[in-house]
Every structure is written in C-alpha cells, then in structure tokens.
Write a protein that holds these residues in place. Structure first.
Motif, PDB file in Angstrom:
ATOM      1  N   ARG A 144       0.755  -1.110  -0.046  1.00  0.00           N
ATOM      2  CA  ARG A 144      -0.076   0.001   0.095  1.00  0.00           C
ATOM      3  C   ARG A 144       1.010   1.338   0.150  1.00  0.00           C
ATOM      4  O   ARG A 144       0.472   2.174  -0.833  1.00  0.00           O
ATOM      5  CB  ARG A 144      -0.909  -0.133   1.263  1.00  0.00           C
ATOM      6  CG  ARG A 144      -1.800   1.116   1.145  1.00  0.00           C
ATOM      7  CD  ARG A 144      -2.946   0.863   2.284  1.00  0.00           C
ATOM      8  NE  ARG A 144      -2.398   1.201   3.554  1.00  0.00           N
ATOM      9  CZ  ARG A 144      -1.706   0.425   4.430  1.00  0.00           C
ATOM     10  NH1 ARG A 144      -2.122  -0.886   4.205  1.00  0.00           N
ATOM     11  NH2 ARG A 144      -1.205   0.952   5.673  1.00  0.00           N
ATOM     12  N   ARG A 145       1.883   1.232   0.934  1.00  0.00           N
ATOM     13  CA  ARG A 145       2.704   2.581   1.046  1.00  0.00           C
ATOM     14  C   ARG A 145       3.573   2.677  -0.374  1.00  0.00           C
ATOM     15  O   ARG A 145       3.904   3.789  -0.723  1.00  0.00           O
ATOM     16  CB  ARG A 145       3.539   2.364   2.137  1.00  0.00           C
ATOM     17  CG  ARG A 145       2.420   2.435   3.297  1.00  0.00           C
ATOM     18  CD  ARG A 145       2.896   2.673   4.711  1.00  0.00           C
ATOM     19  NE  ARG A 145       3.750   4.201   4.872  1.00  0.00           N
ATOM     20  CZ  ARG A 145       3.203   5.151   5.194  1.00  0.00           C
ATOM     21  NH1 ARG A 145       1.985   5.113   5.251  1.00  0.00           N
ATOM     22  NH2 ARG A 145       3.988   6.426   5.277  1.00  0.00           N
ATOM     23  N   ALA A 146       4.016   1.602  -0.715  1.00  0.00           N
ATOM     24  CA  ALA A 146       4.862   1.569  -2.203  1.00  0.00           C
ATOM     25  C   ALA A 146       3.920   2.477  -3.115  1.00  0.00           C
ATOM     26  O   ALA A 146       4.389   3.164  -4.019  1.00  0.00           O
ATOM     27  CB  ALA A 146       5.423   0.231  -2.269  1.00  0.00           C
ATOM     28  N   LYS A 147       2.933   1.740  -3.288  1.00  0.00           N
ATOM     29  CA  LYS A 147       1.839   2.174  -4.231  1.00  0.00           C
ATOM     30  C   LYS A 147       1.484   3.809  -4.284  1.00  0.00           C
ATOM     31  O   LYS A 147       1.751   4.696  -5.146  1.00  0.00           O
ATOM     32  CB  LYS A 147       0.607   1.361  -4.446  1.00  0.00           C
ATOM     33  CG  LYS A 147      -0.060   1.774  -5.340  1.00  0.00           C
ATOM     34  CD  LYS A 147      -1.397   0.845  -5.701  1.00  0.00           C
ATOM     35  CE  LYS A 147      -2.330   1.530  -6.767  1.00  0.00           C
ATOM     36  NZ  LYS A 147      -3.731   0.732  -6.992  1.00  0.00           N
ATOM     37  N   LEU A 148       1.397   4.159  -2.917  1.00  0.00           N
ATOM     38  CA  LEU A 148       1.232   5.541  -2.679  1.00  0.00           C
ATOM     39  C   LEU A 148       2.371   6.425  -2.989  1.00  0.00           C
ATOM     40  O   LEU A 148       2.252   7.576  -3.656  1.00  0.00           O
ATOM     41  CB  LEU A 148       1.008   6.007  -1.068  1.00  0.00           C
ATOM     42  CG  LEU A 148      -0.342   5.513  -0.600  1.00  0.00           C
ATOM     43  CD1 LEU A 148      -0.572   5.448   1.083  1.00  0.00           C
ATOM     44  CD2 LEU A 148      -1.548   6.557  -1.047  1.00  0.00           C
ATOM     45  N   SER A 149       3.494   5.899  -2.865  1.00  0.00           N
ATOM     46  CA  SER A 149       4.628   6.578  -3.297  1.00  0.00           C
ATOM     47  C   SER A 149       4.959   6.771  -4.438  1.00  0.00           C
ATOM     48  O   SER A 149       5.465   7.797  -5.032  1.00  0.00           O
ATOM     49  CB  SER A 149       5.931   6.181  -2.647  1.00  0.00           C
ATOM     50  OG  SER A 149       6.186   6.237  -1.035  1.00  0.00           O
ATOM     51  N   ILE A 150       4.935   5.690  -5.179  1.00  0.00           N
ATOM     52  CA  ILE A 150       5.032   5.639  -6.747  1.00  0.00           C
ATOM     53  C   ILE A 150       3.997   6.564  -7.777  1.00  0.00           C
ATOM     54  O   ILE A 150       4.165   6.905  -8.738  1.00  0.00           O
ATOM     55  CB  ILE A 150       5.477   4.449  -7.266  1.00  0.00           C
ATOM     56  CG1 ILE A 150       4.011   3.540  -7.254  1.00  0.00           C
ATOM     57  CG2 ILE A 150       6.619   3.675  -6.896  1.00  0.00           C
ATOM     58  CD1 ILE A 150       4.180   2.074  -8.308  1.00  0.00           C
ATOM     59  N   ALA A 151       2.798   6.760  -6.899  1.00  0.00           N
ATOM     60  CA  ALA A 151       1.573   7.395  -7.465  1.00  0.00           C
ATOM     61  C   ALA A 151       2.359   8.642  -7.953  1.00  0.00           C
ATOM     62  O   ALA A 151       1.714   9.385  -8.869  1.00  0.00           O
ATOM     63  CB  ALA A 151       0.529   7.410  -6.630  1.00  0.00           C
ATOM     64  N   MET A 152       3.110   9.193  -7.400  1.00  0.00           N
ATOM     65  CA  MET A 152       3.694  10.652  -7.588  1.00  0.00           C
ATOM     66  C   MET A 152       4.662  10.717  -8.721  1.00  0.00           C
ATOM     67  O   MET A 152       5.036  12.017  -9.274  1.00  0.00           O
ATOM     68  CB  MET A 152       4.274  11.358  -6.362  1.00  0.00           C
ATOM     69  CG  MET A 152       3.360  11.467  -5.220  1.00  0.00           C
ATOM     70  SD  MET A 152       4.064  12.438  -3.823  1.00  0.00           S
ATOM     71  CE  MET A 152       4.414  11.120  -2.755  1.00  0.00           C
ATOM     72  N   ASN A 153       4.933   9.565  -9.193  1.00  0.00           N
ATOM     73  CA  ASN A 153       6.062   9.442 -10.469  1.00  0.00           C
ATOM     74  C   ASN A 153       5.387   9.314 -11.685  1.00  0.00           C
ATOM     75  O   ASN A 153       4.672   8.339 -11.997  1.00  0.00           O
ATOM     76  CB  ASN A 153       6.992   8.261 -10.123  1.00  0.00           C
ATOM     77  CG  ASN A 153       8.216   8.274 -10.934  1.00  0.00           C
ATOM     78  OD1 ASN A 153       8.206   8.748 -12.164  1.00  0.00           O
ATOM     79  ND2 ASN A 153       9.032   7.457 -10.726  1.00  0.00           N
ATOM     80  N   PRO A 154       5.417  10.401 -12.665  1.00  0.00           N
ATOM     81  CA  PRO A 154       4.828  10.331 -13.960  1.00  0.00           C
ATOM     82  C   PRO A 154       5.057   8.967 -14.687  1.00  0.00           C
ATOM     83  O   PRO A 154       4.225   8.411 -15.603  1.00  0.00           O
ATOM     84  CB  PRO A 154       5.121  11.585 -14.540  1.00  0.00           C
ATOM     85  CG  PRO A 154       5.559  12.278 -13.549  1.00  0.00           C
ATOM     86  CD  PRO A 154       6.286  11.478 -12.365  1.00  0.00           C
TER      87      PRO A 154
END
Length: 184
Positions: A144-154
């Motif tokens: 969950r936390r990894a997905k939240l973090s990569i969501a900011m990477n275009p």
C-alpha cells in the motif's frame, strides 16, 4: 516573544533530525553501511529541513540528499522512520550505480524496500492508521505504501500500472533486506 509558527516548526523539526542522527540506531547503521559501500555523506549537510508545498513528510533527492518537511512531521518517531525510509533510498541509489528514478520498476523496488525496512509498517503505526489485519499485515502495508509513493512519479502511469509495478517487483524487492540481515 517566540518566532513565527513556521520558524518554530523548523526549529522543532531540526531538533528531531539532530536527535535521530545522533541517537537512532537504524539511521546510524544505514549511514555506516553507505560509507562502507563508498557513499559516505556528511549527514548534517545531506539532510535538510524545509517547508514543503506538497503533502509529503519528506523525500530523497539523488543530487542533494534527504529533505524533511517541517510542516508535515509532528513527532520524533515520524522523523526517525522518515530518515530511515529516505536513507534506504540513498543506500539504493549508492549501490545501484545505474538506478534510474524515472524507471518505475527501479523506483517501485526502492519504495518497497524503504516501506519494509524503515519502520513505516510497524504494527503500532498501522494501528494508528486504522489497519488492524493480522495475516500478512506487514506485506499489505508495504504494498500500500509503495503504491502511494510511486503514484507521484509520472513514469509509473495510472493506478492499474502502479499496482502492476508493485505486484511485479514485490517478491524480489521485499526479500532484499540490505543493508540489514533481515527486516529490522
């Protein structure tokens, strides 16, 4: 009289950062291991405290180091975990000479490792977030936390592409506990 709220937040956060760098065993261990693999840093210059516009607690900038967002951290424990998390990224950047933060797979792997190894997914923090699962709770939190973090990477595309990146990278990256022998 005291300073502005922003100045007080900066001073409080700088105190937290200083205490983490001096006393936190996990942070000191990661910095030592970075030095051992050829990436010695002066932590007092490598870690900066800033006011951040984005709703993030901090981040890693490959060219300059770790940022702690004074307006988004409230406690010593948050700063301890944040520095450990961002220093895992710094460690990964050091050991992966060809690490490309614009490559979603590279970024996802480092986020999985940082979420797992930093303390982000400790049961207490998960309980405070309202996540009470017992079966494989650590793994669910890391994903969950990894997905939240990569969501900011275009480079990581939409939610479906982000989920696929996490799923594709999870097993291998979760198993990589360097510089630790196991998940701390």
């Amino acid at each position: 009289m005291g300073g502005t709220a922003d100045e007080e937040a900066r001073e409080r956060t700088e105190g937290y950062v200083d205490r983490t760098l001096r006393r936190d065993p996990k942070t000191k261990f990661i910095l030592q291991k970075m030095e051992e693999i050829g990436c010695s840093v002066d932590a007092s210059k490598f870690v900066t405290v800033e006011h951040c516009d984005d709703s993030i607690a901090g981040g890693f900038r490959p060219q300059s180091g770790v940022v702690v967002c004074q307006n988004h951290v409230q406690t010593q424990e948050e700063v301890d975990n944040l520095l450990a998390h961002e220093l895992i990224h710094a460690y990964d950047h050091c050991r992966g000479k060809n690490l490309d933060w614009n490559d979603c797979q590279h970024h996802t792997c480092s986020e999985i490792r940082a979420a797992s190894l930093s303390g982000d997914c400790h049961w207490l923090f998960e309980a405070l977030r309202g996540n009470f699962g017992l079966k494989k709770q650590h793994q669910a939190c890391v994903k969950r936390r990894a997905k939240l973090s990569i969501a900011m990477n275009p480079a990581c595309g939409d939610a479906d592409q982000q989920q696929k990146a996490v799923d594709d990278c999870f097993e291998k990256c979760f198993a990589d506990t360097a510089p630790f022998d196991r998940i701390p």
